[in-house]
Design an enzyme around this catalytic site. Structure first.
Site, short mmCIF file in Angstrom:
data_model
loop_
_atom_site.label_atom_id
_atom_site.label_comp_id
_atom_site.label_asym_id
_atom_site.label_seq_id
_atom_site.Cartn_x
_atom_site.Cartn_y
_atom_site.Cartn_z
N LYS A 33 50.08 37.28 43.30
CA LYS A 33 50.33 37.84 41.96
C LYS A 33 50.40 39.36 42.05
CE LYS A 33 45.36 37.83 41.01
NZ LYS A 33 44.26 37.17 40.28
N ARG A 130 36.66 33.22 30.64
CA ARG A 130 38.02 33.75 30.39
C ARG A 130 38.94 32.56 30.15
NH1 ARG A 130 39.19 38.03 35.21
NH2 ARG A 130 40.27 36.14 35.84
N TYR A 263 45.90 71.74 36.67
CA TYR A 263 45.62 71.79 35.24
C TYR A 263 44.12 71.86 34.96
CZ TYR A 263 50.44 70.10 34.81
OH TYR A 263 51.81 69.95 34.89
N MET A 310 50.71 64.28 37.54
CA MET A 310 51.61 63.13 37.53
C MET A 310 52.26 62.93 38.90
SD MET A 310 54.90 62.36 35.09
CE MET A 310 53.98 62.45 33.58
C1 PLP Z 1 43.43 36.71 41.41
C2 PLP Z 1 42.91 35.32 41.51
C3 PLP Z 1 42.45 34.81 42.74
C4 PLP Z 1 42.32 35.64 43.99
O1 PLP Z 1 41.14 36.42 43.93
P1 PLP Z 1 40.69 37.32 45.18
O2 PLP Z 1 39.32 37.76 44.83
O3 PLP Z 1 41.66 38.44 45.27
O4 PLP Z 1 40.73 36.42 46.36
C5 PLP Z 1 42.09 33.47 42.79
N1 PLP Z 1 42.16 32.69 41.69
C6 PLP Z 1 42.56 33.15 40.49
C7 PLP Z 1 42.59 32.23 39.32
C8 PLP Z 1 42.94 34.49 40.36
O5 PLP Z 1 43.32 34.95 39.17
#
Ligand code: PLP
Length: 386
Positions: A33, A130, A263, A310
């Site tokens: 992801k 969640r 800045y 930036m």
């Molecule tokens: C992002 C995610 C993972 C991977 O987690 P890591 O700690 O990076 O291994 C596994 N399962 C779900 C549902 C996630 O959202």
């Protein structure tokens, strides 16, 4: 070298082989992801599959569709949806879908439209609070899903959950989550589900809790060579960080004592010195708050001084950097550092700075540092055959 994030695909392959040894005989899902945590989803996905990953995982259906569009045919799960998610495209492209409850009707509608059963992994919230079905609603979700399965509209192929505190292996909540997970799996199996994969482990659980492996582990951070534990380094875990972030020094300039920098003028030189300009900033994904983060030039590591802007940030190269050719009158010299490679982080093998030092400077975790490196930084790939 121009501004670039160099991704070492052989490091990713080696990390996966190492992690597979730890999780065997469980299957291995490479979590790609968020553009593979900034490393490039398609390249990492291909590398992961070649190194023995059995599955790929994304949060969004759109991320999974992009992998299919690149010709990747491996089993693929996406688990975070909204009512606007294109479930029809997902079913059509044989993407497995995580389902916490409300998605079921949408998934079934897509299956009906396509006249093809959808593959579903039911998600139970075992304590993270969640995504996932609440424990009280779980029997009803399982029953509804099995009803649809009997009508040929979907197949319940997985049950999964996500852990909250696996990065702190001593915490008891993981035991409770695993117990609730076993109970939820039992409910599904008693209702007739023939599960291909039961899965709950992320990277820290894969490395610290063998009792969390079940049929498959879902590993993100570890495949990129980073440690999920605050008190363990990549090297201690046998992992190699895969991303090196570097650029070329854009300017070196002699300045007198008392020169304010960037800045806000929060930093002023204590003595006559040479400032070096690093052409990376928050538009490239370097957190603006990360003043003090390390930049290595010509074998020495300097902290960023003054505010990160930036496009750029400044390091104080010190009075010794003044040696070298100086253009008369300009105060600009090219002798030492102009054009030199500036490395913000890498694999650490040669004592260079690490992602974790940037995380500390920004008050965040290594996950965020690599994932937020923006699309303005070109990726280049080494160590692979892609
Ligand atoms: C992002 C995610 C993972 C991977 O987690 P890591 O700690 O990076 O291994 C596994 N399962 C779900 C549902 C996630 O959202």
């Amino acid at each position: 070298m121009e501004r670039q994030a160099i991704i070492d695909l052989s490091a990713i392959a080696n990390n996966i082989r190492h992690l597979r040894e730890i999780c065997a005989p469980a299957r291995f899902m490479a979590v790609v992801k968020a553009d593979a945590y900034g490393h490039g989803a398609v390249q990492v996905a291909r590398t992961a599959l070649a190194a023995g990953a059995n599955w790929l995982g994304t949060a969004h259906v759109s991320e999974a569709l992009a992998l299919r569009a690149a010709g990747i045919e491996a089993p693929l799960l996406a688990w975070l949806h909204t009512p606007a998610t294109d479930f029809t495209a997902a079913v059509e492209q044989e993407i497995d879908l995580g389902c916490s409850g409300w998605e079921l009707d949408h998934i079934v509608a897509a299956a009906r439209e396509l006249q093809r059963p959808a593959r579903v992994h039911l998600k139970i919230d075992t304590g993270l609070g969640r995504n996932g079905c609440s424990r009280s609603d779980w029997p009803a979700l399982v029953a509804a899903a099995m009803d649809h399965q009997r009508q040929g509209l979907l197949r319940v192929v997985g049950v999964f959950s996500h852990l909250a505190v696996a990065d702190e292996p001593h915490r008891h909540e993981t035991d409770e989550q695993l117990e609730r997970f076993r109970e939820a799996v039992a409910v599904a199996e008693e209702a007739g589900a023939e599960l291909e994969v039961r899965h709950i482990a992320n990277t820290p659980a894969t490395m610290s809790r063998p009792d969390s492996h079940f049929d498959m582990v879902r590993v993100g951070l570890g495949i990129y060579g980073l440690s999920p534990f605050a008190d363990r380094t990549s090297a201690q875990l046998g992992l190699v960080p895969a991303m090196t972030l570097q650029t070329q020094m854009a300017l070196c300039k002699d300045v007198p004592a008392g020169q304010g920098v960037s800045y806000g003028l929060n930093y002023a030189t204590a003595a006559a010195t040479t400032l070096g300009l690093v052409p990376l900033g928050y538009a490239d994904g370097i957190p603006r708050v990360a003043t003090g983060g390390p930049v290595r030039v010509n074998g020495t590591t300097y902290p960023v001084v003054g505010r990160i802007a930036m496009d750029q940030m400044v390091i104080d190269l010190g009075p010794d950097a003044r040696a070298g050719f100086t253009e008369p009158g300009s105060g600009v010299h090219a002798g030492t550092a102009l054009g030199a490679t500036a490395e913000l982080f890498g694999n650490g093998h040669d004592g260079g700075p690490l992602v974790e030092e940037w995380a500390a400077a920004a008050g965040t975790i290594n996950y965020e540092i690599v994932t937020r490196i923006s699309g303005r930084v070109p990726r280049s790939y080494i160590g692979g055959t892609l």
